[in-house]
Scaffold this motif. Structure first.
Motif, PDB file in Angstrom:
ATOM      1  N   ASP A 277     -38.663 -90.715  -1.609  1.00 15.89           N
ATOM      2  CA  ASP A 277     -39.941 -91.357  -1.275  1.00 15.89           C
ATOM      3  C   ASP A 277     -41.107 -90.411  -1.563  1.00 15.89           C
ATOM      4  O   ASP A 277     -42.114 -90.815  -2.145  1.00 15.89           O
ATOM      5  N   TRP A 278     -40.933 -89.134  -1.174  1.00 15.95           N
ATOM      6  CA  TRP A 278     -41.997 -88.141  -1.360  1.00 15.95           C
ATOM      7  C   TRP A 278     -42.311 -87.917  -2.830  1.00 15.95           C
ATOM      8  O   TRP A 278     -43.475 -87.932  -3.237  1.00 15.95           O
ATOM      9  N   ILE A 279     -41.292 -87.703  -3.649  1.00 12.22           N
ATOM     10  CA  ILE A 279     -41.549 -87.343  -5.045  1.00 12.22           C
ATOM     11  C   ILE A 279     -42.097 -88.520  -5.840  1.00 12.22           C
ATOM     12  O   ILE A 279     -42.910 -88.341  -6.757  1.00 12.22           O
ATOM     13  N   LYS A 280     -41.731 -89.727  -5.463  1.00 14.70           N
ATOM     14  CA  LYS A 280     -42.278 -90.897  -6.155  1.00 14.70           C
ATOM     15  C   LYS A 280     -43.740 -91.126  -5.801  1.00 14.70           C
ATOM     16  O   LYS A 280     -44.487 -91.748  -6.570  1.00 14.70           O
ATOM     17  N   LYS A 281     -44.162 -90.612  -4.646  1.00 15.99           N
ATOM     18  CA  LYS A 281     -45.563 -90.738  -4.236  1.00 15.99           C
ATOM     19  C   LYS A 281     -46.421 -89.567  -4.715  1.00 15.99           C
ATOM     20  O   LYS A 281     -47.603 -89.741  -5.007  1.00 15.99           O
ATOM     21  N   THR A 282     -45.839 -88.385  -4.787  1.00 19.31           N
ATOM     22  CA  THR A 282     -46.626 -87.194  -5.110  1.00 19.31           C
ATOM     23  C   THR A 282     -46.507 -86.753  -6.565  1.00 19.31           C
ATOM     24  O   THR A 282     -47.454 -86.220  -7.131  1.00 19.31           O
ATOM     25  N   LEU A 283     -45.337 -86.940  -7.155  1.00 18.98           N
ATOM     26  CA  LEU A 283     -45.111 -86.559  -8.551  1.00 18.98           C
ATOM     27  C   LEU A 283     -44.444 -87.714  -9.302  1.00 18.98           C
ATOM     28  O   LEU A 283     -43.326 -87.584  -9.812  1.00 18.98           O
ATOM     29  N   PRO A 284     -45.101 -88.874  -9.362  1.00 12.92           N
ATOM     30  CA  PRO A 284     -44.444 -90.069  -9.927  1.00 12.92           C
ATOM     31  C   PRO A 284     -43.992 -89.902 -11.370  1.00 12.92           C
ATOM     32  O   PRO A 284     -42.969 -90.468 -11.765  1.00 12.92           O
TER      33      PRO A 284
END
Length: 357
Positions: A277-284
């Motif tokens: 969830d984090w990486i798709k929001k911060t480093l898509p």
């Protein structure tokens, strides 16, 4: 959602469901829309400190590939908010989420110094290095106020007992006076975690940790005071910090570190969903590449539980990381090594009384 619009100062961007709790809590879009229109806050982002009263403070470590026999944690949960942290899963045992709760609901063990002293005084206790922060960082922001770690170090010094520390916070320098006294009898080893030389990367991965510059300064100051420092380049995350290994090794060697070690990131339990969830929001743009490369290191899975493999990984990417680490050690750490701590003087310091013979 980009980094600018994320939850400020936090790693996790959601409170994932606790696997041990039947009831679920859902943040509905209509509620969020209502809060937006009314100018209200949908959830409190402040850190809450909660006193807990465990009966013991030192834990025996049974895992064969961790590298410690005993650990102790003055705090549960960690405000540093490292998105990859393996300790997140342990917060579920206390009834909280491994996501935002892990960073915002910090359990404080004020009785830790007394519990530690009680253990070290026992006739049956045989000295063996106890590592502070086997689970969560003993120098996280809460330590500024509670000073539990400092009081525990005083106990170790009083009873001449070996202690290890794992941290990524320069707050450790506050206790330099005690650490220097422990070092005189070879009773202290410090492990400082540094994952990136890039402040942008550091802020994304570890939002409330000390800056990289401050951590390098801590390595230098500790080393200059004859306190042995091992630097943990951990975890190595493919395509995020894997390209920095040689640069990191050079920087920490120049600061005086005696050794480096590494682990490859693994996303067990709830951490897989939290990290995804984090990486798709911060480093898509990089999300799929990073997730696929992490899985490539663990037999096609994000999680890994096999002893001996779980922290080293396997496959071509993991091999490249290991080869780079071997080169870094050969180039920058030749003829350096961490000392074995002194466990031979505690027995004569248990009672704190002078002996006649």
């Amino acid at each position: 959602m980009n980094y600018e619009s994320s939850i400020k100062g936090r790693g996790a961007q959601l409170n994932i469901q606790n696997r041990f709790i039947e009831l679920t809590h859902e943040m509905r879009n209509d509620f969020l829309e209502y809060c937006e229109k009314e100018g209200e806050v949908s959830q409190c982002n402040k850190t809450k400190y909660i006193d807990v009263y465990p009966k013991t403070i030192v834990n025996k470590v049974s895992s064969p590939d961790v590298g410690m026999a005993y650990s102790m944690n003055p705090y549960q949960g960690c405000e540093h908010g490292c998105i990859y942290c393996y300790a997140r899963n342990s917060h579920e045992f206390w009834g909280y989420s491994a996501g935002l709760d892990f960073e915002r609901m910090i359990l404080v063990k004020k009785e830790a110094p007394k519990l530690l002293e009680s253990l070290l005084k026992k006739k049956s206790w045989k000295a063996k290095t106890i590592v502070m922060s086997g689970n969560t960082d003993c120098y996280q922001p809460a330590e500024k106020y509670y000073e539990i770690t400092r009081e525990c170090l005083k106990v170790f010094l009083k009873y001449k007992h070996p202690v290890g520390i794992i941290t990524k916070n320069a707050l450790i320098l506050r206790d330099l006076d005690i650490l220097k006294q422990l070092a005189k009898d070879n009773l202290i080893a410090v492990n400082i975690s540094i994952t990136s030389l890039s402040e942008k990367t550091r802020r994304l991965l570890e939002p409330r940790t000390a800056t990289t510059i401050k951590r390098l300064d801590a390595v230098k100051i500790l080393s200059n005071n004859n306190i042995p420092v091992n630097v943990m380049l951990a975890p190595i995350i493919p395509s995020i910090n894997s390209h920095e290994i040689l640069l990191l090794a050079k920087a920490v060697a120049e600061a005086g570190a005696l050794n480096i070690v590494h682990t490859i990131v693994r996303l067990n339990g709830a951490i897989g969903d939290i990290f995804t969830d984090w990486i798709k929001k911060t480093l898509p743009d990089k999300a799929d590449k990073v997730l696929n490369q992490i899985a490539d290191c663990h037999g096609g899975r994000l999680n890994e539980s096999r002893f001996g493999i779980r922290m080293r990984g396997e496959g071509q990417i993991a091999k490249q990381i290991h080869d780079t680490m071997r080169l870094a050690k050969k180039k920058y750490f030749k003829d350096r090594a961490m000392p074995k701590l002194n466990d031979g003087i505690h027995e004569n310091n248990k009672t704190q009384q002078l002996k006649l013979f």
